[in-house]
Motif scaffolding. Structure first.
Motif, PDB file in Angstrom:
ATOM      1  N   TRP A  84     -77.818  -9.516-101.787  1.00  0.00           N
ATOM      2  CA  TRP A  84     -77.552 -10.791-100.789  1.00  0.00           C
ATOM      3  C   TRP A  84     -75.973 -10.657-100.477  1.00  0.00           C
ATOM      4  CZ3 TRP A  84     -74.555 -14.625-102.070  1.00  0.00           C
ATOM      5  CH2 TRP A  84     -74.229 -15.143-103.399  1.00  0.00           C
ATOM      6  N   GLU A  85     -75.097 -10.440-101.563  1.00  0.00           N
ATOM      7  CA  GLU A  85     -73.848 -10.651-101.307  1.00  0.00           C
ATOM      8  C   GLU A  85     -73.151  -9.763-100.064  1.00  0.00           C
ATOM      9  OE1 GLU A  85     -75.225  -9.724-104.028  1.00  0.00           O
ATOM     10  OE2 GLU A  85     -74.724 -10.648-105.677  1.00  0.00           O
ATOM     11  N   SER A  86     -73.690  -8.698-100.136  1.00  0.00           N
ATOM     12  CA  SER A  86     -73.099  -7.805 -98.743  1.00  0.00           C
ATOM     13  C   SER A  86     -74.335  -7.782 -97.415  1.00  0.00           C
ATOM     14  CB  SER A  86     -73.139  -6.536 -99.413  1.00  0.00           C
ATOM     15  OG  SER A  86     -73.982  -5.923 -99.931  1.00  0.00           O
ATOM     16  N   MET A  87     -75.240  -8.666 -97.608  1.00  0.00           N
ATOM     17  CA  MET A  87     -76.028  -8.706 -96.606  1.00  0.00           C
ATOM     18  C   MET A  87     -75.551  -8.956 -95.222  1.00  0.00           C
ATOM     19  SD  MET A  87     -79.405 -11.037 -96.335  1.00  0.00           S
ATOM     20  CE  MET A  87     -80.166 -10.422 -97.817  1.00  0.00           C
ATOM     21  N   GLN A  88     -76.168  -8.192 -94.096  1.00  0.00           N
ATOM     22  CA  GLN A  88     -75.670  -8.468 -92.871  1.00  0.00           C
ATOM     23  C   GLN A  88     -76.854  -8.758 -92.086  1.00  0.00           C
ATOM     24  OE1 GLN A  88     -72.932  -5.508 -91.166  1.00  0.00           O
ATOM     25  NE2 GLN A  88     -71.621  -5.579 -92.987  1.00  0.00           N
ATOM     26  N   ALA A  89     -77.227  -9.887 -92.086  1.00  0.00           N
ATOM     27  CA  ALA A  89     -78.551 -10.381 -91.426  1.00  0.00           C
ATOM     28  C   ALA A  89     -78.411 -10.185 -90.044  1.00  0.00           C
ATOM     29  CB  ALA A  89     -78.906 -11.726 -91.921  1.00  0.00           C
ATOM     30  N   THR A  90     -79.612  -9.637 -89.334  1.00  0.00           N
ATOM     31  CA  THR A  90     -79.946  -9.648 -87.934  1.00  0.00           C
ATOM     32  C   THR A  90     -81.041 -10.584 -87.549  1.00  0.00           C
ATOM     33  OG1 THR A  90     -81.546  -7.734 -88.260  1.00  0.00           O
ATOM     34  CG2 THR A  90     -79.241  -7.146 -88.139  1.00  0.00           C
ATOM     35  N   THR A  91     -81.320 -10.686 -86.260  1.00  0.00           N
ATOM     36  CA  THR A  91     -82.168 -11.606 -85.680  1.00  0.00           C
ATOM     37  C   THR A  91     -83.835 -10.932 -86.293  1.00  0.00           C
ATOM     38  OG1 THR A  91     -81.091 -12.054 -83.713  1.00  0.00           O
ATOM     39  CG2 THR A  91     -83.510 -12.479 -83.647  1.00  0.00           C
ATOM     40  N   GLU A  92     -83.962  -9.533 -86.127  1.00  0.00           N
ATOM     41  CA  GLU A  92     -84.961  -9.034 -86.878  1.00  0.00           C
ATOM     42  C   GLU A  92     -85.285  -9.237 -88.387  1.00  0.00           C
ATOM     43  OE1 GLU A  92     -86.266  -4.451 -87.973  1.00  0.00           O
ATOM     44  OE2 GLU A  92     -85.879  -4.791 -85.925  1.00  0.00           O
ATOM     45  N   ASP A  93     -84.189  -9.608 -89.348  1.00  0.00           N
ATOM     46  CA  ASP A  93     -84.267  -9.895 -90.651  1.00  0.00           C
ATOM     47  C   ASP A  93     -84.804 -11.276 -90.536  1.00  0.00           C
ATOM     48  OD1 ASP A  93     -83.338  -7.463 -91.637  1.00  0.00           O
ATOM     49  OD2 ASP A  93     -80.997  -8.251 -91.465  1.00  0.00           O
ATOM     50  N   VAL A  94     -84.241 -12.251 -89.822  1.00  0.00           N
ATOM     51  CA  VAL A  94     -84.709 -13.540 -89.989  1.00  0.00           C
ATOM     52  C   VAL A  94     -86.228 -13.665 -89.422  1.00  0.00           C
ATOM     53  CG1 VAL A  94     -84.488 -15.669 -88.844  1.00  0.00           C
ATOM     54  CG2 VAL A  94     -82.362 -14.376 -89.269  1.00  0.00           C
ATOM     55  N   ARG A  95     -86.485 -12.909 -88.441  1.00  0.00           N
ATOM     56  CA  ARG A  95     -87.847 -13.034 -88.081  1.00  0.00           C
ATOM     57  C   ARG A  95     -88.638 -12.290 -89.084  1.00  0.00           C
ATOM     58  NH1 ARG A  95     -86.922 -11.338 -81.812  1.00  0.00           N
ATOM     59  NH2 ARG A  95     -85.990 -13.255 -81.219  1.00  0.00           N
ATOM     60  N   LYS A  96     -88.425 -11.216 -89.916  1.00  0.00           N
ATOM     61  CA  LYS A  96     -89.254 -10.869 -91.012  1.00  0.00           C
ATOM     62  C   LYS A  96     -89.356 -11.769 -92.195  1.00  0.00           C
ATOM     63  CE  LYS A  96     -87.961  -6.504 -90.925  1.00  0.00           C
ATOM     64  NZ  LYS A  96     -87.264  -5.511 -91.472  1.00  0.00           N
ATOM     65  N   TRP A  97     -88.198 -12.243 -92.395  1.00  0.00           N
ATOM     66  CA  TRP A  97     -88.237 -13.296 -93.297  1.00  0.00           C
ATOM     67  C   TRP A  97     -89.329 -14.706 -93.067  1.00  0.00           C
ATOM     68  CZ3 TRP A  97     -82.313 -13.522 -93.176  1.00  0.00           C
ATOM     69  CH2 TRP A  97     -81.741 -12.608 -94.002  1.00  0.00           C
ATOM     70  N   VAL A  98     -89.127 -14.987 -91.840  1.00  0.00           N
ATOM     71  CA  VAL A  98     -89.825 -16.096 -91.380  1.00  0.00           C
ATOM     72  C   VAL A  98     -91.443 -15.801 -91.664  1.00  0.00           C
ATOM     73  CG1 VAL A  98     -90.782 -17.520 -89.472  1.00  0.00           C
ATOM     74  CG2 VAL A  98     -88.365 -17.185 -90.137  1.00  0.00           C
ATOM     75  N   SER A  99     -91.836 -14.382 -91.278  1.00  0.00           N
ATOM     76  CA  SER A  99     -93.318 -13.981 -91.089  1.00  0.00           C
ATOM     77  C   SER A  99     -93.705 -13.583 -92.739  1.00  0.00           C
ATOM     78  CB  SER A  99     -93.504 -12.860 -90.205  1.00  0.00           C
ATOM     79  OG  SER A  99     -92.810 -11.729 -90.775  1.00  0.00           O
TER      80      SER A  99
END
Length: 82
Positions: free
Chosen positions: A32-47
């Motif tokens: 997580w320290e070097s994560m570069q989240a994208t909109t796709e990542d957020v949608r994946k986490w939510v689902s």
């Protein structure tokens, strides 16, 4: 459901976010320290069942201070100190 409600909006505003595992003060994932989240990542986490997670902002470019002050007078003094 903070991640679901605010995750994409924070990304759109340029904040480097990570999900904060519900009930914890950390993401609960490796790298997580070097994560570069994208909109796709957020949608994946939510689902994937993380919709109720909190949202952290990587502090490399957004440093902050977290003070847990129990003395109300001292807390007020620090709040007004700028």
């Amino acid at each position: 459901m903070f991640l679901k409600a605010k995750g994409e909006a924070l990304l759109d505003k340029g904040f480097p976010i990570v999900p904060i595992k519900k009930g914890f003060k950390h993401p609960g994932m490796t790298g997580w320290e070097s994560m570069q989240a994208t909109t796709e990542d957020v949608r994946k986490w939510v689902s994937n069942g993380r919709a109720e997670d909190g949202v952290g902002i990587l502090a490399a470019n957004f440093p902050g201070v977290d003070l847990d002050i129990l003395d109300a007078d001292v807390a007020k003094q620090l709040e007004e100190f700028t």
